[in-house]
Design a protein around this motif. Structure first.
Motif, PDB file in Angstrom:
ATOM      1  N   ARG A  98       0.835  -1.209   0.000  1.00  0.00           N
ATOM      2  CA  ARG A  98       0.000   0.000   0.000  1.00  0.00           C
ATOM      3  C   ARG A  98       0.867   1.255   0.000  1.00  0.00           C
ATOM      4  O   ARG A  98       0.575   2.230  -0.712  1.00  0.00           O
ATOM      5  CB  ARG A  98      -0.921  -0.007   1.216  1.00  0.00           C
ATOM      6  CG  ARG A  98      -1.868   1.193   1.274  1.00  0.00           C
ATOM      7  CD  ARG A  98      -2.835   1.074   2.439  1.00  0.00           C
ATOM      8  NE  ARG A  98      -3.757   2.185   2.451  1.00  0.00           N
ATOM      9  CZ  ARG A  98      -3.522   3.378   3.002  1.00  0.00           C
ATOM     10  NH1 ARG A  98      -2.350   3.582   3.601  1.00  0.00           N
ATOM     11  NH2 ARG A  98      -4.425   4.337   2.970  1.00  0.00           N
ATOM     12  N   LEU A  99       1.930   1.275   0.790  1.00  0.00           N
ATOM     13  CA  LEU A  99       2.818   2.433   0.807  1.00  0.00           C
ATOM     14  C   LEU A  99       3.459   2.672  -0.558  1.00  0.00           C
ATOM     15  O   LEU A  99       3.611   3.814  -1.006  1.00  0.00           O
ATOM     16  CB  LEU A  99       3.899   2.239   1.873  1.00  0.00           C
ATOM     17  CG  LEU A  99       3.433   2.298   3.334  1.00  0.00           C
ATOM     18  CD1 LEU A  99       4.592   1.978   4.275  1.00  0.00           C
ATOM     19  CD2 LEU A  99       2.863   3.666   3.652  1.00  0.00           C
ATOM     20  N   GLU A 100       3.838   1.590  -1.197  1.00  0.00           N
ATOM     21  CA  GLU A 100       4.428   1.728  -2.532  1.00  0.00           C
ATOM     22  C   GLU A 100       3.422   2.303  -3.516  1.00  0.00           C
ATOM     23  O   GLU A 100       3.751   3.150  -4.348  1.00  0.00           O
ATOM     24  CB  GLU A 100       4.928   0.368  -3.015  1.00  0.00           C
ATOM     25  CG  GLU A 100       5.654   0.389  -4.347  1.00  0.00           C
ATOM     26  CD  GLU A 100       7.022   1.059  -4.262  1.00  0.00           C
ATOM     27  OE1 GLU A 100       7.561   1.434  -5.320  1.00  0.00           O
ATOM     28  OE2 GLU A 100       7.545   1.211  -3.138  1.00  0.00           O
ATOM     29  N   LEU A 101       2.159   1.872  -3.427  1.00  0.00           N
ATOM     30  CA  LEU A 101       1.115   2.403  -4.299  1.00  0.00           C
ATOM     31  C   LEU A 101       0.881   3.891  -4.031  1.00  0.00           C
ATOM     32  O   LEU A 101       0.688   4.676  -4.975  1.00  0.00           O
ATOM     33  CB  LEU A 101      -0.181   1.618  -4.097  1.00  0.00           C
ATOM     34  CG  LEU A 101      -0.217   0.193  -4.662  1.00  0.00           C
ATOM     35  CD1 LEU A 101      -1.481  -0.517  -4.225  1.00  0.00           C
ATOM     36  CD2 LEU A 101      -0.112   0.217  -6.181  1.00  0.00           C
ATOM     37  N   LEU A 102       0.873   4.294  -2.753  1.00  0.00           N
ATOM     38  CA  LEU A 102       0.679   5.705  -2.423  1.00  0.00           C
ATOM     39  C   LEU A 102       1.805   6.567  -2.969  1.00  0.00           C
ATOM     40  O   LEU A 102       1.582   7.703  -3.403  1.00  0.00           O
ATOM     41  CB  LEU A 102       0.571   5.869  -0.906  1.00  0.00           C
ATOM     42  CG  LEU A 102      -0.701   5.310  -0.259  1.00  0.00           C
ATOM     43  CD1 LEU A 102      -0.631   5.452   1.249  1.00  0.00           C
ATOM     44  CD2 LEU A 102      -1.936   6.016  -0.810  1.00  0.00           C
ATOM     45  N   GLN A 103       3.031   6.054  -2.932  1.00  0.00           N
ATOM     46  CA  GLN A 103       4.159   6.811  -3.457  1.00  0.00           C
ATOM     47  C   GLN A 103       4.086   6.965  -4.972  1.00  0.00           C
ATOM     48  O   GLN A 103       4.557   7.952  -5.536  1.00  0.00           O
ATOM     49  CB  GLN A 103       5.466   6.147  -3.069  1.00  0.00           C
ATOM     50  CG  GLN A 103       5.777   6.222  -1.580  1.00  0.00           C
ATOM     51  CD  GLN A 103       7.066   5.516  -1.215  1.00  0.00           C
ATOM     52  OE1 GLN A 103       7.696   4.920  -2.071  1.00  0.00           O
ATOM     53  NE2 GLN A 103       7.445   5.593   0.058  1.00  0.00           N
ATOM     54  N   ARG A 104       3.511   5.982  -5.631  1.00  0.00           N
ATOM     55  CA  ARG A 104       3.435   6.012  -7.090  1.00  0.00           C
ATOM     56  C   ARG A 104       2.190   6.742  -7.594  1.00  0.00           C
ATOM     57  O   ARG A 104       2.109   7.089  -8.766  1.00  0.00           O
ATOM     58  CB  ARG A 104       3.457   4.593  -7.649  1.00  0.00           C
ATOM     59  CG  ARG A 104       4.788   3.895  -7.432  1.00  0.00           C
ATOM     60  CD  ARG A 104       4.712   2.440  -7.823  1.00  0.00           C
ATOM     61  NE  ARG A 104       6.005   1.797  -7.667  1.00  0.00           N
ATOM     62  CZ  ARG A 104       6.951   1.769  -8.599  1.00  0.00           C
ATOM     63  NH1 ARG A 104       6.730   2.357  -9.761  1.00  0.00           N
ATOM     64  NH2 ARG A 104       8.104   1.188  -8.379  1.00  0.00           N
ATOM     65  N   ARG A 105       1.181   7.001  -6.744  1.00  0.00           N
ATOM     66  CA  ARG A 105      -0.055   7.640  -7.186  1.00  0.00           C
ATOM     67  C   ARG A 105       0.154   9.141  -7.318  1.00  0.00           C
ATOM     68  O   ARG A 105       0.752   9.760  -6.429  1.00  0.00           O
ATOM     69  CB  ARG A 105      -1.175   7.364  -6.186  1.00  0.00           C
ATOM     70  CG  ARG A 105      -2.554   7.816  -6.673  1.00  0.00           C
ATOM     71  CD  ARG A 105      -3.621   7.446  -5.666  1.00  0.00           C
ATOM     72  NE  ARG A 105      -3.433   8.200  -4.416  1.00  0.00           N
ATOM     73  CZ  ARG A 105      -4.228   8.070  -3.374  1.00  0.00           C
ATOM     74  NH1 ARG A 105      -5.219   7.177  -3.403  1.00  0.00           N
ATOM     75  NH2 ARG A 105      -4.024   8.785  -2.285  1.00  0.00           N
ATOM     76  N   ASP A 115      -0.368  13.127  -7.038  1.00  0.00           N
ATOM     77  CA  ASP A 115      -0.978  13.949  -5.995  1.00  0.00           C
ATOM     78  C   ASP A 115      -2.049  14.817  -6.646  1.00  0.00           C
ATOM     79  O   ASP A 115      -1.761  15.829  -7.269  1.00  0.00           O
ATOM     80  CB  ASP A 115       0.102  14.820  -5.339  1.00  0.00           C
ATOM     81  CG  ASP A 115      -0.453  15.579  -4.148  1.00  0.00           C
ATOM     82  OD1 ASP A 115      -1.666  15.477  -3.905  1.00  0.00           O
ATOM     83  OD2 ASP A 115       0.339  16.285  -3.492  1.00  0.00           O
TER      84      ASP A 115
END
Length: 285
Positions: free
Chosen positions: A237-244, A246
């Protein structure tokens, strides 16, 4: 989610899943099995304590050895100790200190020879075998508990040093091999206060004395497996948030055209993002 196909992520996911599988199929069941074995041993000890001693021949008839079903049972033996065929078990502990256990054959009235564990003696300051009391001479009657033979995991051979026979396991077969005697398969460990006893071998109390049971350890392994799965989900999930991108912060048209802040024109052909942004720019000016 294509980042999960990268070698580093594949190795990480495989390692986590392997750990989870080990927790649920190997480590936790291993501790559950040990808990069951300890419960069975405690029950066996409790039943033996509640049973009066019987003659040795009643539980171990001629031609047979000590049965696992009779371990911890108390028996009476009458015979003569043979200190000339004594052996010493190495690498033992007594009250947390290095010790030796003294194995002395006892010749019964029926002609059989039983290896008797007379108890332990503390090792000397340099690990040497100390002087200890010899067994009583003549015919004696002693009481002890039946034990099956131990096995040395390293399969180290018995040896004789300075005239003392030494073995690495409390095993009547090892004593027989180094002394040339024919012995009953199994051991009798002398009880407290018996003729010839040294420091008696302790009997584990029913219920055990460990601060944490094997059942608790099994639950810990199950918990570790669950925590590993949750941690894997958090990392993904953290990796997905970093790639999404802003999308909460306003982005200027110039930044959009430049592909900054997570926006990049994907189609430069006719009617694509780049062309639409050019048109918007001209209409604005």
């Amino acid at each position: 989610m294509r980042f999960l196909l990268r070698p580093g992520w594949i190795a990480f996911v495989v390692a986590v899943l392997a750990f989870v599988v080990a927790c649920y199929t190997l480590l936790a069941p291993w501790q559950f099995d040990r808990e069951a074995q300890r419960d069975a041993q405690n029950q066996q000890i409790a039943e033996a304590d509640a049973t009066a001693p019987v003659p040795f021949a009643e539980l171990v008839p001629a031609g047979q050895g000590v049965s696992g079903d009779d371990v911890w049972r108390r028996v009476d033996l009458t015979g003569t100790f043979e200190p000339g065929s004594e052996a010493v078990a190495r690498l033992r502990q007594s009250s947390g200190q290095p010790a030796y256990e003294i194995l002395t054959p006892l010749r019964l009235a029926d002609g059989r020879t039983v290896v008797v564990n007379r108890g332990s003696v503390f090792a000397g300051d340099r690990g040497e075998i100390p002087a200890y009391a010899p067994p009583p001479a003549g015919t004696v009657t002693v009481q002890g508990r039946l034990r099956t033979n131990e096995t040395d995991p390293a399969a180290r051979a018995p040896f004789t040093e300075s005239g003392v026979r030494q073995v690495y396991a409390v095993d009547s077969r090892e004593v027989a091999g180094i002394t040339g005697l024919t012995t009953v398969e199994g051991i009798v460990a002398l009880d407290q206060g018996q003729p010839g006893v040294l420091t008696p071998i302790p009997v584990a109390p029913p219920g055990g004395g460990a601060p944490f049971s094997n059942f608790s350890y099994a639950l810990q392994w199950l918990t570790f497996g669950l925590v590993a799965l949750v941690a894997l989900g958090i990392f993904i999930r953290l990796e997905l948030l970093q790639r999404r991108p802003d999308r909460d912060r306003p982005v200027s048209l110039r930044d959009q055209l430049a592909g900054r802040d997570g926006y990049a024109p994907e189609d430069t052909g006719p009617g694509g993002d780049a062309e639409r942004h050019d048109q918007n720019t001209r209409s604005t000016t």
